[in-house]
Design a protein around this motif. Structure first.
Motif, PDB file in Angstrom:
ATOM      1  N   GLY A  12     -52.564   1.649 -28.160  1.00 40.44           N
ATOM      2  CA  GLY A  12     -53.144   2.103 -26.883  1.00 40.44           C
ATOM      3  C   GLY A  12     -54.112   1.125 -26.248  1.00 40.44           C
ATOM      4  N   ALA A  13     -54.433   0.026 -26.950  1.00 42.76           N
ATOM      5  CA  ALA A  13     -55.293  -0.991 -26.321  1.00 42.76           C
ATOM      6  C   ALA A  13     -54.459  -2.130 -25.740  1.00 42.76           C
ATOM      7  N   GLY A  14     -53.143  -2.020 -25.827  1.00 41.31           N
ATOM      8  CA  GLY A  14     -52.254  -3.050 -25.279  1.00 41.31           C
ATOM      9  C   GLY A  14     -51.960  -2.780 -23.807  1.00 41.31           C
ATOM     10  N   PHE A  15     -51.064  -3.576 -23.278  1.00 42.40           N
ATOM     11  CA  PHE A  15     -50.764  -3.512 -21.845  1.00 42.40           C
ATOM     12  C   PHE A  15     -50.182  -2.146 -21.447  1.00 42.40           C
ATOM     13  N   ASN A  34     -56.160   7.066 -29.969  1.00 41.44           N
ATOM     14  CA  ASN A  34     -55.568   5.729 -29.883  1.00 41.44           C
ATOM     15  C   ASN A  34     -55.715   5.024 -31.232  1.00 41.44           C
ATOM     16  N   VAL A  35     -54.581   4.751 -31.875  1.00 44.34           N
ATOM     17  CA  VAL A  35     -54.581   4.040 -33.160  1.00 44.34           C
ATOM     18  C   VAL A  35     -54.185   2.595 -32.892  1.00 44.34           C
ATOM     19  N   ASP A  36     -55.121   1.685 -33.056  1.00 46.53           N
ATOM     20  CA  ASP A  36     -54.840   0.289 -32.710  1.00 46.53           C
ATOM     21  C   ASP A  36     -55.653  -0.608 -33.617  1.00 46.53           C
ATOM     22  N   VAL A  37     -55.026  -1.665 -34.148  1.00 48.13           N
ATOM     23  CA  VAL A  37     -55.748  -2.574 -35.040  1.00 48.13           C
ATOM     24  C   VAL A  37     -56.451  -3.680 -34.245  1.00 48.13           C
ATOM     25  N   LEU A  38     -56.198  -3.733 -32.939  1.00 46.57           N
ATOM     26  CA  LEU A  38     -56.801  -4.734 -32.048  1.00 46.57           C
ATOM     27  C   LEU A  38     -56.448  -6.161 -32.474  1.00 46.57           C
ATOM     28  N   TYR A  40     -54.861  -9.868 -31.056  1.00 49.83           N
ATOM     29  CA  TYR A  40     -55.259 -10.614 -29.848  1.00 49.83           C
ATOM     30  C   TYR A  40     -54.825  -9.855 -28.580  1.00 49.83           C
ATOM     31  N   ALA A  41     -53.755  -9.029 -28.682  1.00 50.98           N
ATOM     32  CA  ALA A  41     -53.208  -8.346 -27.493  1.00 50.98           C
ATOM     33  C   ALA A  41     -53.923  -7.033 -27.193  1.00 50.98           C
ATOM     34  N   GLY A  42     -54.760  -6.578 -28.113  1.00 55.14           N
ATOM     35  CA  GLY A  42     -55.473  -5.314 -27.897  1.00 55.14           C
ATOM     36  C   GLY A  42     -56.797  -5.588 -27.206  1.00 55.14           C
ATOM     37  N   HIS A  60     -59.610   2.510 -35.331  1.00 59.69           N
ATOM     38  CA  HIS A  60     -59.312   1.093 -35.576  1.00 59.69           C
ATOM     39  C   HIS A  60     -58.498   0.993 -36.868  1.00 59.69           C
ATOM     40  N   VAL A  61     -57.198   1.176 -36.742  1.00 60.45           N
ATOM     41  CA  VAL A  61     -56.332   1.325 -37.918  1.00 60.45           C
ATOM     42  C   VAL A  61     -55.053   0.524 -37.709  1.00 60.45           C
ATOM     43  N   ASP A  62     -54.605  -0.099 -38.796  1.00 63.86           N
ATOM     44  CA  ASP A  62     -53.331  -0.835 -38.801  1.00 63.86           C
ATOM     45  C   ASP A  62     -52.214   0.167 -39.115  1.00 63.86           C
ATOM     46  N   ILE A  63     -51.137   0.154 -38.342  1.00 66.33           N
ATOM     47  CA  ILE A  63     -50.053   1.121 -38.607  1.00 66.33           C
ATOM     48  C   ILE A  63     -49.339   0.828 -39.931  1.00 66.33           C
ATOM     49  N   CYS A  64     -49.597  -0.346 -40.528  1.00 61.13           N
ATOM     50  CA  CYS A  64     -48.998  -0.637 -41.841  1.00 61.13           C
ATOM     51  C   CYS A  64     -49.791   0.022 -42.974  1.00 61.13           C
ATOM     52  N   ASP A  65     -50.961   0.553 -42.669  1.00 61.72           N
ATOM     53  CA  ASP A  65     -51.846   1.129 -43.684  1.00 61.72           C
ATOM     54  C   ASP A  65     -51.598   2.648 -43.765  1.00 61.72           C
ATOM     55  N   HIS A 134     -40.605   6.979 -29.844  1.00 62.20           N
ATOM     56  CA  HIS A 134     -40.594   5.539 -30.155  1.00 62.20           C
ATOM     57  C   HIS A 134     -40.316   4.760 -28.875  1.00 62.20           C
ATOM     58  N   ILE A 135     -41.229   3.854 -28.548  1.00 60.80           N
ATOM     59  CA  ILE A 135     -41.111   3.098 -27.288  1.00 60.80           C
ATOM     60  C   ILE A 135     -40.525   1.720 -27.595  1.00 60.80           C
ATOM     61  N   SER A 136     -39.357   1.444 -27.013  1.00 66.83           N
ATOM     62  CA  SER A 136     -38.685   0.185 -27.316  1.00 66.83           C
ATOM     63  C   SER A 136     -38.278  -0.542 -26.033  1.00 66.83           C
ATOM     64  N   ASN A 189     -35.876   2.867 -24.135  1.00 68.35           N
ATOM     65  CA  ASN A 189     -35.698   1.408 -24.062  1.00 68.35           C
ATOM     66  C   ASN A 189     -35.937   0.986 -22.621  1.00 68.35           C
ATOM     67  N   CYS A 190     -36.948   0.153 -22.448  1.00 70.77           N
ATOM     68  CA  CYS A 190     -37.381  -0.156 -21.082  1.00 70.77           C
ATOM     69  C   CYS A 190     -37.216  -1.634 -20.761  1.00 70.77           C
ATOM     70  N   SER A 191     -37.088  -1.903 -19.479  1.00 77.40           N
ATOM     71  CA  SER A 191     -37.001  -3.290 -19.001  1.00 77.40           C
ATOM     72  C   SER A 191     -38.401  -3.905 -18.910  1.00 77.40           C
ATOM     73  N   ASN A 192     -38.469  -5.141 -18.421  1.00 80.36           N
ATOM     74  CA  ASN A 192     -39.757  -5.869 -18.342  1.00 80.36           C
ATOM     75  C   ASN A 192     -40.766  -5.141 -17.461  1.00 80.36           C
TER      76      ASN A 192
HETATM   77  P1  NAD Z   1     -48.969  -5.494 -26.175  1.00 81.32           P
HETATM   78  O1  NAD Z   1     -48.672  -6.686 -27.006  1.00 81.32           O
HETATM   79  O2  NAD Z   1     -49.700  -5.665 -24.884  1.00 81.32           O
HETATM   80  O3  NAD Z   1     -49.818  -4.437 -27.027  1.00 81.32           O
HETATM   81  C1  NAD Z   1     -49.528  -4.127 -28.361  1.00 81.32           C
HETATM   82  C2  NAD Z   1     -50.694  -3.327 -28.924  1.00 81.32           C
HETATM   83  O4  NAD Z   1     -50.361  -2.978 -30.267  1.00 81.32           O
HETATM   84  C3  NAD Z   1     -52.016  -4.099 -28.967  1.00 81.32           C
HETATM   85  O5  NAD Z   1     -53.065  -3.280 -28.510  1.00 81.32           O
HETATM   86  C4  NAD Z   1     -52.174  -4.435 -30.430  1.00 81.32           C
HETATM   87  O6  NAD Z   1     -53.533  -4.548 -30.840  1.00 81.32           O
HETATM   88  C5  NAD Z   1     -51.480  -3.248 -31.103  1.00 81.32           C
HETATM   89  N1  NAD Z   1     -50.992  -3.569 -32.448  1.00 81.32           N
HETATM   90  C6  NAD Z   1     -50.252  -4.646 -32.827  1.00 81.32           C
HETATM   91  N2  NAD Z   1     -50.013  -4.599 -34.150  1.00 81.32           N
HETATM   92  C7  NAD Z   1     -50.588  -3.456 -34.617  1.00 81.32           C
HETATM   93  C8  NAD Z   1     -50.681  -2.852 -35.881  1.00 81.32           C
HETATM   94  N3  NAD Z   1     -50.122  -3.425 -36.971  1.00 81.32           N
HETATM   95  N4  NAD Z   1     -51.340  -1.675 -36.004  1.00 81.32           N
HETATM   96  C9  NAD Z   1     -51.917  -1.095 -34.920  1.00 81.32           C
HETATM   97  N5  NAD Z   1     -51.879  -1.637 -33.682  1.00 81.32           N
HETATM   98  C10 NAD Z   1     -51.215  -2.801 -33.530  1.00 81.32           C
HETATM   99  O7  NAD Z   1     -47.576  -4.781 -25.960  1.00 81.32           O
HETATM  100  P2  NAD Z   1     -47.030  -4.008 -24.665  1.00 81.32           P
HETATM  101  O8  NAD Z   1     -46.485  -4.992 -23.713  1.00 81.32           O
HETATM  102  O9  NAD Z   1     -48.045  -3.028 -24.216  1.00 81.32           O
HETATM  103  O10 NAD Z   1     -45.791  -3.227 -25.300  1.00 81.32           O
HETATM  104  C11 NAD Z   1     -45.955  -1.947 -25.903  1.00 81.32           C
HETATM  105  C12 NAD Z   1     -44.632  -1.488 -26.482  1.00 81.32           C
HETATM  106  O11 NAD Z   1     -43.669  -1.417 -25.434  1.00 81.32           O
HETATM  107  C13 NAD Z   1     -44.057  -2.448 -27.527  1.00 81.32           C
HETATM  108  O12 NAD Z   1     -43.494  -1.678 -28.547  1.00 81.32           O
HETATM  109  C14 NAD Z   1     -42.998  -3.232 -26.776  1.00 81.32           C
HETATM  110  O13 NAD Z   1     -41.965  -3.611 -27.659  1.00 81.32           O
HETATM  111  C15 NAD Z   1     -42.526  -2.197 -25.768  1.00 81.32           C
HETATM  112  N6  NAD Z   1     -42.010  -2.751 -24.497  1.00 81.32           N
HETATM  113  C16 NAD Z   1     -42.731  -3.683 -23.798  1.00 81.32           C
HETATM  114  C17 NAD Z   1     -42.231  -4.153 -22.575  1.00 81.32           C
HETATM  115  C18 NAD Z   1     -43.011  -5.137 -21.735  1.00 81.32           C
HETATM  116  O14 NAD Z   1     -42.493  -5.601 -20.710  1.00 81.32           O
HETATM  117  N7  NAD Z   1     -44.259  -5.450 -22.065  1.00 81.32           N
HETATM  118  C19 NAD Z   1     -41.004  -3.684 -22.089  1.00 81.32           C
HETATM  119  C20 NAD Z   1     -40.299  -2.731 -22.850  1.00 81.32           C
HETATM  120  C21 NAD Z   1     -40.818  -2.268 -24.038  1.00 81.32           C
END
Ligand code: NAD
Length: 367
Positions: A12-15, A34-38, A40-42, A60-65, A134-136, A189-192
């Protein structure tokens, strides 16, 4: 929007994740964790609008944990999971695939298992109502070599990059958890995407910021690659709609009906900057003079284009922005929000949370 749920958002701290969190808090009655490990992209700066809301909390949690995840589930008791956490940058996946395998595949596996353990312990309406969304990406379908065909929900998977292969793997895991365990999943499944708060390593913000700084604007190959662009807030609305009304086990493609060649996107941004930021850096006569063609990325997909008719027909969603309206909003946003991107460029957005000193961010610049 009447949407009274407890939603656990990963990434949730990503784009896109931050757009979803902002939308859930501003337009619905949902409680959001919001579960996010932050990585560089967070960027917590992207969540300043919701940080003080009593319907928002941050883990502030890693989804692998899995242990930490189990604790979050036990404390927050979600009614749904929206899984966006991922490594998402294709160039980085080519330079170093390991983190993509770790987060996108193993992280999704660990999140699926924690979610399933939690869901197995639910009963009655709580169990019936639970969803794992699941967002792909459309990149799992590979690319299109002609100018007319579209990716549908039944297009066979053929990923090209370590990024798209790791996302494809995660989609397969999610689908298998539904078939094997009856786990209630939804897949999109989403486009850019493009729009505000986009990390400057990605094509559109990279072009805007390089132009404003009078730096070369790199374009891969001849810039003829076609992408189908969706404004990020339209994506957030689509995701909430799918969570609200999507059918368990179904996949929905989400797209903007906005196919553009990369070079067209770059030229459009340059024209908008001529209009909106006419005061150019020293030595720059026209922003478009900064365009520089660079060696193409290995395995670069030629064309992506989404058939989004299923989500429109079944769930009544269609994008509100055209490319023209969305790109104008985006360029204006970067011009009006210099503090946000200056803190990213200087590395200051990471200060105080990773125990590191601020180091300027490094970007390569493409989707
Ligand atoms: P992003 O890179 O901006 O953000 C990813 C976030 O996930 C960050 O806040 C990061 O800190 C967090 N993160 C990374 N590894 C983690 C971990 N191990 N545990 C917890 N948090 C973790 O990505 P985005 O562009 O916001 O994309 C989000 C999702 O949407 C992704 O799954 C991506 O595949 C999908 N998607 C993106 C686009 C696009 O154009 N950006 C298009 C279609 C689908």
């Amino acid at each position: 929007m009447d949407f009274d749920q407890r939603i656990l958002v990963t990434g949730g701290a990503g784009f896109i994740g931050s757009a979803v969190v902002r939308k859930l808090v501003s337009d619905t009655a949902a409680q959001v964790a919001n579960v996010d490990v932050l990585t560089y992209a967070g960027n917590p700066d992207s969540l300043s609008a919701v940080a003080d809301s009593d319907r928002y909390r941050f883990y502030h949690v890693d989804i692998c944990d899995s242990q930490a995840l189990d604790e979050v589930f036990a404390e927050f008791c979600p009614t749904a999971v929206m899984h966006l956490a991922a490594e998402s940058h294709v160039d980085r996946s080519i330079d170093g695939p390991a983190e993509f395998i770790q987060t996108n595949i193993l992280g999704t596996y660990s999140l699926l298992e924690s979610s399933r353990r939690y869901w197995s312990g639910l009963a009655g309406d709580e169990k019936k109502g639970f969803r794992f969304h699941h967002i792909s990406t459309d990149e799992v379908y590979g690319d299109l070599q002609d100018d007319t065909s579209l990716f549908t929900e039944t297009t066979p998977y053929a990923p090209s990059s370590p990024y798209s292969a790791s996302k494809a793997s995660s989609d397969h895991l999610v689908r298998a958890w539904q078939r094997t365990y009856g786990f209630p999943v939804l897949i999109t499944n989403c486009s850019n995407n493009y729009g505000p708060f986009h990390f400057p390593e990605k094509l559109i913000p990279h072009v805007i910021l390089n132009a404003l700084h009078g730096k070369p604007i790199p374009v891969y190959g001849d810039g003829s690659q076609i992408r189908d662009w969706l404004y990020v807030e339209d994506h957030a609305i689509a995701l909430i709609r799918v969570l609200e009304a999507g059918k368990i086990g179904e996949t929905y493609n989400i797209g903007g009906h906005n196919e553009k060649r990369n070079i067209e996107v770059v030229e459009t941004i340059c024209s908008l900057l001529e209009e909106l930021a006419p005061q150019k850096p020293d030595g720059v006569a026209r922003y478009r003079d900064l365009i520089t063609f660079v060696t193409d990325r290995p395995g670069h997909d030629a064309r992506y284009a989404i058939d989004a008719s299923k989500i429109q027909r079944e769930l009544g969603w269609a994008p509100e922005e055209t490319f023209d309206s969305g790109i104008r909003k985006t360029v204006s946003w970067y011009l009006d929000n210099e503090t946000w991107w200056q803190r990213v460029l200087s590395g200051a957005y990471q200060l105080g949370r990773l125990g590191e000193s601020a180091a300027p961010s490094k970007f390569k610049g493409d989707e």
